[in-house]
Scaffold this active site. Structure first.
Site, PDB file in Angstrom:
ATOM      1  N   HIS A  28     -11.949  12.052 -98.416  1.00 40.15           N
ATOM      2  CA  HIS A  28     -11.032  11.345 -97.498  1.00 40.15           C
ATOM      3  C   HIS A  28     -10.493  12.297 -96.428  1.00 40.15           C
ATOM      4  CE1 HIS A  28     -10.850   7.645-100.003  1.00 40.15           C
ATOM      5  NE2 HIS A  28     -11.166   8.521-100.953  1.00 40.15           N
ATOM      6  N   TYR A 298      -6.791  16.974-107.168  1.00 37.31           N
ATOM      7  CA  TYR A 298      -6.098  16.921-105.869  1.00 37.31           C
ATOM      8  C   TYR A 298      -5.385  18.256-105.621  1.00 37.31           C
ATOM      9  CZ  TYR A 298      -7.123  11.917-105.645  1.00 37.31           C
ATOM     10  OH  TYR A 298      -7.780  10.700-105.598  1.00 37.31           O
TER      11      TYR A 298
HETATM   12  C1  HEM Z   1     -11.676  11.791-111.078  1.00 38.04           C
HETATM   13  C2  HEM Z   1     -11.825  10.961-110.058  1.00 38.04           C
HETATM   14  C3  HEM Z   1     -11.452  11.367-108.652  1.00 38.04           C
HETATM   15  C4  HEM Z   1     -11.568  12.573-108.041  1.00 38.04           C
HETATM   16  C5  HEM Z   1     -12.134  13.871-108.615  1.00 38.04           C
HETATM   17  C6  HEM Z   1     -11.026  12.425-106.701  1.00 38.04           C
HETATM   18  C7  HEM Z   1     -10.956  13.434-105.768  1.00 38.04           C
HETATM   19  C8  HEM Z   1     -10.219  13.388-104.599  1.00 38.04           C
HETATM   20  C9  HEM Z   1      -9.847  14.540-103.797  1.00 38.04           C
HETATM   21  C10 HEM Z   1     -10.240  15.966-104.087  1.00 38.04           C
HETATM   22  C11 HEM Z   1      -9.109  14.090-102.758  1.00 38.04           C
HETATM   23  C12 HEM Z   1      -8.442  14.933-101.662  1.00 38.04           C
HETATM   24  C13 HEM Z   1      -7.003  15.274-102.133  1.00 38.04           C
HETATM   25  C14 HEM Z   1      -6.190  16.069-101.140  1.00 38.04           C
HETATM   26  O1  HEM Z   1      -6.655  17.108-100.656  1.00 38.04           O
HETATM   27  O2  HEM Z   1      -5.038  15.661-100.875  1.00 38.04           O
HETATM   28  C15 HEM Z   1      -9.013  12.658-102.898  1.00 38.04           C
HETATM   29  C16 HEM Z   1      -8.341  11.835-102.041  1.00 38.04           C
HETATM   30  C17 HEM Z   1      -8.235  10.472-102.222  1.00 38.04           C
HETATM   31  N1  HEM Z   1      -8.666   9.736-103.301  1.00 38.04           N
HETATM   32 FE1  HEM Z   1      -9.628  10.435-104.903  1.00 38.04          FE
HETATM   33  N2  HEM Z   1     -10.604  11.133-106.526  1.00 38.04           N
HETATM   34  C18 HEM Z   1     -10.848  10.453-107.694  1.00 38.04           C
HETATM   35  C19 HEM Z   1     -10.567   9.126-107.953  1.00 38.04           C
HETATM   36  C20 HEM Z   1      -9.998   8.267-107.055  1.00 38.04           C
HETATM   37  C21 HEM Z   1      -9.695   6.898-107.319  1.00 38.04           C
HETATM   38  C22 HEM Z   1      -9.919   6.199-108.662  1.00 38.04           C
HETATM   39  C23 HEM Z   1      -9.137   6.398-106.175  1.00 38.04           C
HETATM   40  C24 HEM Z   1      -8.581   5.021-105.900  1.00 38.04           C
HETATM   41  C25 HEM Z   1      -8.161   4.205-106.805  1.00 38.04           C
HETATM   42  C26 HEM Z   1      -9.093   7.458-105.182  1.00 38.04           C
HETATM   43  C27 HEM Z   1      -8.594   7.359-103.919  1.00 38.04           C
HETATM   44  C28 HEM Z   1      -8.367   8.418-103.079  1.00 38.04           C
HETATM   45  C29 HEM Z   1      -7.722   8.286-101.776  1.00 38.04           C
HETATM   46  C30 HEM Z   1      -7.240   7.003-101.118  1.00 38.04           C
HETATM   47  C31 HEM Z   1      -7.626   9.583-101.253  1.00 38.04           C
HETATM   48  C32 HEM Z   1      -7.021   9.984 -99.909  1.00 38.04           C
HETATM   49  C33 HEM Z   1      -5.517  10.251-100.073  1.00 38.04           C
HETATM   50  C34 HEM Z   1      -4.914  10.756 -98.764  1.00 38.04           C
HETATM   51  O3  HEM Z   1      -5.008  10.010 -97.767  1.00 38.04           O
HETATM   52  O4  HEM Z   1      -4.375  11.863 -98.755  1.00 38.04           O
HETATM   53  N3  HEM Z   1      -9.627   8.573-105.765  1.00 38.04           N
HETATM   54  N4  HEM Z   1      -9.698  12.245-104.028  1.00 38.04           N
END
Ligand code: HEM
Length: 312
Positions: A28, A298
């Site tokens: 993202h 995260y």
């Molecule tokens: C183990 C499973 C998951 C991993 C490893 C993962 C990994 C990540 C990582 C590394 C980021 C960037 C975080 C940052 O630097 O602030 C991220 C952002 C995000 N993830 Fe995940 N994620 C997972 C599951 C999910 C799920 C289940 C959802 C939704 C229900 C989701 C929705 C999002 C969203 C919307 C963002 C962007 C947040 C923002 O705008 O700062 N992720 N994810």
């Protein structure tokens, strides 16, 4: 596997898919931060004693994003979209909802997610997927198919505000008399769902979703209903790959009114992170292993992106 190692490996496996882009979120990476206000309904206060459901209105930030970890990926690419909501509570704490435009997640556990990411790793020479490996993974993990199908057929939205977003994990909503009901958040756009056809998507500029949002919000706010779908008999509350029947009872928690772009965070060293485990009294976490793997991953993404920033 120790949880720190798991978190590092989860982020490494995302980096394999999207590349390393210093200073950006591992996933993202491209997004738009907006200002918003949340107004709860009376039903919200009956479902949970969380302070933002009691009223009055609270201030919020919304970050709309493309799922890719490549900040240069064009907005018309086929990709899941994200919507992070951060509520600023009267006692100066915050609580978040973090949602995707997919109806289910790819894996039940972080270990499965690592195996899935490994199976869909493209060959660096040919740039091709190993279809036999992907096929073998999916045959052994049919629960991934809902998310895989949705990702492959994901509409190119006309706007970040014309998609429905799903938080996928269940949370326990605890009322003031101690009753706990489990449910899942959905963020439903009042303007309805609007997608682009292929020709329209092809004519779009790389950052059209951001430009569209600027134009739209200059005219009028964009409104989402925050709705909770309550678990029924037999619905799993700790498996984000499982969808529930549509006829489950739903409770409208309130209106989230997105008013304009926000520039008051992520500047002068401020770090913004949306974390679904950041809940308040009146909202409980389940044992869902994917939910619990997220904070650590995260955190790794945050420390890598901020380390990159401090080195210029
Ligand atoms: C183990 C499973 C998951 C991993 C490893 C993962 C990994 C990540 C990582 C590394 C980021 C960037 C975080 C940052 O630097 O602030 C991220 C952002 C995000 N993830 Fe995940 N994620 C997972 C599951 C999910 C799920 C289940 C959802 C939704 C229900 C989701 C929705 C999002 C969203 C919307 C963002 C962007 C947040 C923002 O705008 O700062 N992720 N994810």
């Amino acid at each position: 596997m120790a949880s720190e190692e798991l978190s590092e490996r989860l982020v490494d496996s995302i980096n394999v898919a999207y590349g390393v882009h210093p200073g950006h979120r591992a996933a993202h990476a491209k997004g738009v931060l907006c200002a918003a206000t949340f107004t709860p309904t009376p039903e919200a206060a009956r479902l949970s004693r969380a302070t933002h459901f009691a009223g009055p209105d609270v201030r919020a930030h919304v970050r709309f994003s493309n799922g890719s970890g490549d900040p240069g990926a064009p907005d018309a690419a086929r990709d899941g979209r994200g919507m992070g909501v951060k509520f600023y509570l009267p006692d100066s704490t915050t609580t978040d909802i973090v949602a995707l435009s997919l109806p289910a997640f790819f894996a039940r556990t972080p270990e499965d997610l690592l195996a899935f990411n490994e199976a869909r790793r493209v060959d660096p020479e040919s740039g091709e997927l190993d279809l036999a490996k992907v096929g073998a993974y999916l045959a052994a993990h049919p629960e991934a198919m809902t998310a895989v199908n949705a990702a492959m057929t994901h509409p190119i939205p006309a706007s970040y505000t014309t998609l429905t977003y799903h938080a996928l994990h269940s949370f326990g909503f605890e009322s003031s008399d101690g009753t706990v009901r489990h449910g899942r958040y959905h963020l439903v756009p009042e303007s309805g769902e609007v997608a682009l056809d292929d020709a329209a998507a092809e004519s779009k500029t790389p950052d059209f979703l951001r430009d569209e949002l600027v134009d739209r919000l200059a005219d009028a706010p964009a409104v989402f209903a925050i709705r909770v779908q309550l678990a029924g008999e037999g619905d799993s509350i700790d498996d984000p790959t499982e969808t529930w029947p549509e006829d489950r009872e739903a409770v409208d928690l309130g209106r989230l009114v997105v008013t304009g772009l926000a520039f008051d965070r992520e500047r002068d060293g401020d770090v913004l992170v949306f974390d679904p485990t950041r809940v308040v009294e009146g909202i409980r976490l389940t044992e869902d292993p994917i939910l619990h793997a997220r904070s650590g991953a995260y955190g790794v993404s945050v420390s890598r992106r901020t380390a990159a920033e401090s080195h210029g």
